[in-house]
Design a protein around this motif. Structure first.
Motif, short mmCIF file in Angstrom:
data_model
loop_
_atom_site.label_atom_id
_atom_site.label_comp_id
_atom_site.label_asym_id
_atom_site.label_seq_id
_atom_site.Cartn_x
_atom_site.Cartn_y
_atom_site.Cartn_z
N VAL A 45 -12.44 -8.77 4.70
CA VAL A 45 -11.14 -8.12 4.89
C VAL A 45 -10.41 -8.24 3.58
O VAL A 45 -10.11 -9.35 3.12
CB VAL A 45 -10.35 -8.78 6.03
CG1 VAL A 45 -9.04 -8.04 6.27
CG2 VAL A 45 -11.19 -8.82 7.31
N ARG A 46 -10.11 -7.09 2.96
CA ARG A 46 -9.60 -7.09 1.59
C ARG A 46 -8.40 -6.18 1.44
O ARG A 46 -8.23 -5.19 2.15
CB ARG A 46 -10.68 -6.61 0.61
CG ARG A 46 -11.88 -7.52 0.47
CD ARG A 46 -12.81 -7.02 -0.63
NE ARG A 46 -13.72 -8.05 -1.05
CZ ARG A 46 -15.02 -8.08 -0.73
NH1 ARG A 46 -15.53 -7.12 0.00
NH2 ARG A 46 -15.79 -9.06 -1.15
N GLY A 47 -7.58 -6.49 0.43
CA GLY A 47 -6.52 -5.59 -0.03
C GLY A 47 -5.62 -5.11 1.08
O GLY A 47 -5.03 -5.91 1.82
N PRO A 48 -5.47 -3.78 1.24
CA PRO A 48 -4.56 -3.25 2.26
C PRO A 48 -4.93 -3.66 3.67
O PRO A 48 -4.06 -3.72 4.55
CB PRO A 48 -4.66 -1.73 2.07
CG PRO A 48 -5.92 -1.51 1.31
CD PRO A 48 -6.11 -2.71 0.47
N ALA A 49 -6.20 -3.96 3.92
CA ALA A 49 -6.60 -4.41 5.26
C ALA A 49 -5.98 -5.76 5.59
O ALA A 49 -5.69 -6.06 6.76
CB ALA A 49 -8.11 -4.48 5.38
N VAL A 52 -2.53 -4.92 6.81
CA VAL A 52 -2.59 -4.39 8.17
C VAL A 52 -2.81 -5.53 9.17
O VAL A 52 -2.15 -5.59 10.22
CB VAL A 52 -3.71 -3.33 8.30
CG1 VAL A 52 -3.89 -2.93 9.76
CG2 VAL A 52 -3.38 -2.10 7.46
N ALA A 53 -3.73 -6.45 8.84
CA ALA A 53 -3.99 -7.59 9.73
C ALA A 53 -2.74 -8.44 9.90
O ALA A 53 -2.47 -8.95 11.00
CB ALA A 53 -5.14 -8.43 9.17
N GLU A 54 -1.97 -8.60 8.82
CA GLU A 54 -0.73 -9.37 8.93
C GLU A 54 0.26 -8.67 9.84
O GLU A 54 0.93 -9.31 10.66
CB GLU A 54 -0.13 -9.57 7.53
CG GLU A 54 1.08 -10.48 7.53
CD GLU A 54 1.50 -10.89 6.13
OE1 GLU A 54 2.14 -11.94 6.00
OE2 GLU A 54 1.19 -10.15 5.17
N GLY A 302 -18.91 -3.13 0.04
CA GLY A 302 -18.15 -4.31 0.42
C GLY A 302 -16.82 -3.98 1.06
O GLY A 302 -15.98 -4.86 1.25
N GLN A 303 -16.62 -2.72 1.43
CA GLN A 303 -15.32 -2.26 1.89
C GLN A 303 -15.33 -1.59 3.25
O GLN A 303 -14.32 -1.07 3.69
CB GLN A 303 -14.75 -1.26 0.86
CG GLN A 303 -14.35 -1.91 -0.46
CD GLN A 303 -13.02 -2.62 -0.35
OE1 GLN A 303 -12.97 -3.78 0.08
NE2 GLN A 303 -11.95 -1.96 -0.72
N ILE A 309 -10.32 -0.85 9.27
CA ILE A 309 -9.04 -1.42 9.69
C ILE A 309 -7.88 -0.57 9.17
O ILE A 309 -6.93 -0.27 9.91
CB ILE A 309 -8.92 -2.88 9.19
CG1 ILE A 309 -9.91 -3.77 9.95
CG2 ILE A 309 -7.50 -3.40 9.37
CD1 ILE A 309 -9.99 -5.19 9.42
N VAL A 310 -7.96 -0.19 7.91
CA VAL A 310 -6.91 0.65 7.34
C VAL A 310 -6.91 2.02 8.00
O VAL A 310 -5.85 2.58 8.33
CB VAL A 310 -7.10 0.78 5.81
CG1 VAL A 310 -6.13 1.81 5.23
CG2 VAL A 310 -6.90 -0.57 5.13
#
Length: 387
Positions: A45-49, A52-54, A302-303, A309-310
């Protein structure tokens, strides 16, 4: 209130269910497995995801259940260590980054829990047919159930049944990258402690490794091989897939024979082509695709998890913003995500080129880490809007 059917309960489906429910839509999720599918690789889970998770209120839980790694080793055919790192790993990149590596089944469970009791799940079933008209989508399920929904979302992976039924055969959209990968769970017979070990011989057509998970009680095995031509196989026939792996990796060094032996008893075995899904449009009428079903980047990017999610956040947000007008929402969904998806798919191709260059190098290939986990420009290229 619009009623929306989501096909697939892995990552993108439950994330979308959360946001659709929050925005006041009725949500049903159909999943072929009898329950939430166990197993799968460690995903990121990276970057903008992460943002979103937050916003979903699950980031702390994701971090709490993350895969904890101290580092990794690369070994030769005899198991001798060629180099090690306590700064990065093959599967997760830099250990000090804010990115989160987590097992796929753990993330899926977290997202389903977050969506809550207001989501209807139809486990052990799938979509057998779809009939669209101006008023909705008549869905015929494999079980014989027939129901009508306002919209249908295919979040059912790279081999999406929804995409096949609505857009046409998979061959029209899949781009093979020449590599096949299998993942499964095995006992931690190497005694690894929050560590991963990988092996790739220069000039070889196969490579892979293991990483300890679940408090070092087990490992996830990753093994792959190259094939210039796509392999014909039934993606639901795991016994045939295991035979493909056995034949392709016969005679390998390191602990490959022991790993292949554990494969035959693995109940969570997963085998697939490293491939991308490329489409001119992700929607047709009242049906739209999400995540790997519409824009798989392959594990080399890797994305994939982050894109799902995004994508779920944007799709649900655009449906809310458009007051449920699917035509406007689907168009805005694509416009918002196209650049982000294209950049991630290109990253996978760049990573593949780097891996190929290292493997084909005549000297020095065994002593240098592949620098392919470069996500900075990609994750920073997308801004999470408010909806």
């Amino acid at each position: 209130m619009k009623n929306i059917l989501i096909s697939g309960a892995s990552v993108g489906g439950p994330a979308l269910a959360y946001w659709l429910k929050r925005h006041g839509f009725g949500v049903t999720v159909v999943e072929l497995s009898e329950g939430l599918r166990a197993g799968g690789q460690a995903i990121d889970v990276r970057g903008p995801a992460l943002e979103v998770a937050e916003r979903m209120g699950v980031l702390d839980r994701i971090r709490a259940e993350r895969v904890e790694m101290r580092g990794m080793s690369m070994v030769d055919a005899d198991g001798g260590e060629l180099y090690r790192s306590e700064e990065y790993t093959i599967t997760g990149g830099e250990l000090g980054s804010p990115d989160v590596e987590i097992l796929r089944d753990d993330l899926s469970r977290i997202l389903v829990d977050a969506a809550g009791d207001g989501v209807e799940y139809l486990f052990g079933d799938s979509i057998a047919g779809l009939e669209q008209d101006d008023d909705g989508v008549r869905v015929i399920f494999q079980s014989g159930l027939i129901r009508t929904f306002d919209l249908v979302v295919g979040a059912d992976g790279a081999h999406s049944n929804t995409r096949r039924l609505v857009f046409g055969p998979e061959k029209d959209f899949i781009a093979h990258l020449g590599t096949y990968l299998a993942v499964w769970t095995a006992p931690n017979f190497l005694g690894l402690d929050r560590w991963q070990v990988f092996h790739q011989m220069p000039g070889s057509s196969w490579g892979g490794g293991v990483m300890s998970v679940r408090d070092n009680e087990e490992v996830r095995v990753y093994l792959g091989f190259e094939s210039e031509e796509p392999i014909e196989y039934d993606f639901r026939d795991t016994a045939a897939q295991k035979k493909i792996m056995e034949d392709a990796l016969a005679g390998g060094g390191w602990v490959l024979p022991e790993l292949l032996e554990t494969m035959w008893d693995a109940k969570d075995f997963h085998f697939d082509s490293m491939a991308q899904i490329r489409m001119d449009s992700w929607s047709k009428g009242r049906v739209v695709l999400l995540g790997d079903a519409g824009y798989c980047g392959s594990p080399l990017s890797g994305q994939g998890t982050s894109m799902a999610i995004v994508g779920a956040y944007v799709l649900a947000g655009e449906l809310k913003a458009a007051g449920g007008d699917h035509r406007a929402a689907f168009a805005n969904y694509e416009r918002e995500l196209r650049g982000y998806v294209a950049a991630n798919q290109e990253l996978a191709l760049t990573n593949k080129a780097r891996v190929d260059a290292q493997r084909n190098a005549e000297t020095g290939a065994e002593t240098e880490m592949i620098d392919f986990q470069d996500f900075g420009e990609i994750v920073g290229s997308f801004t999470v809007r408010d909806y």
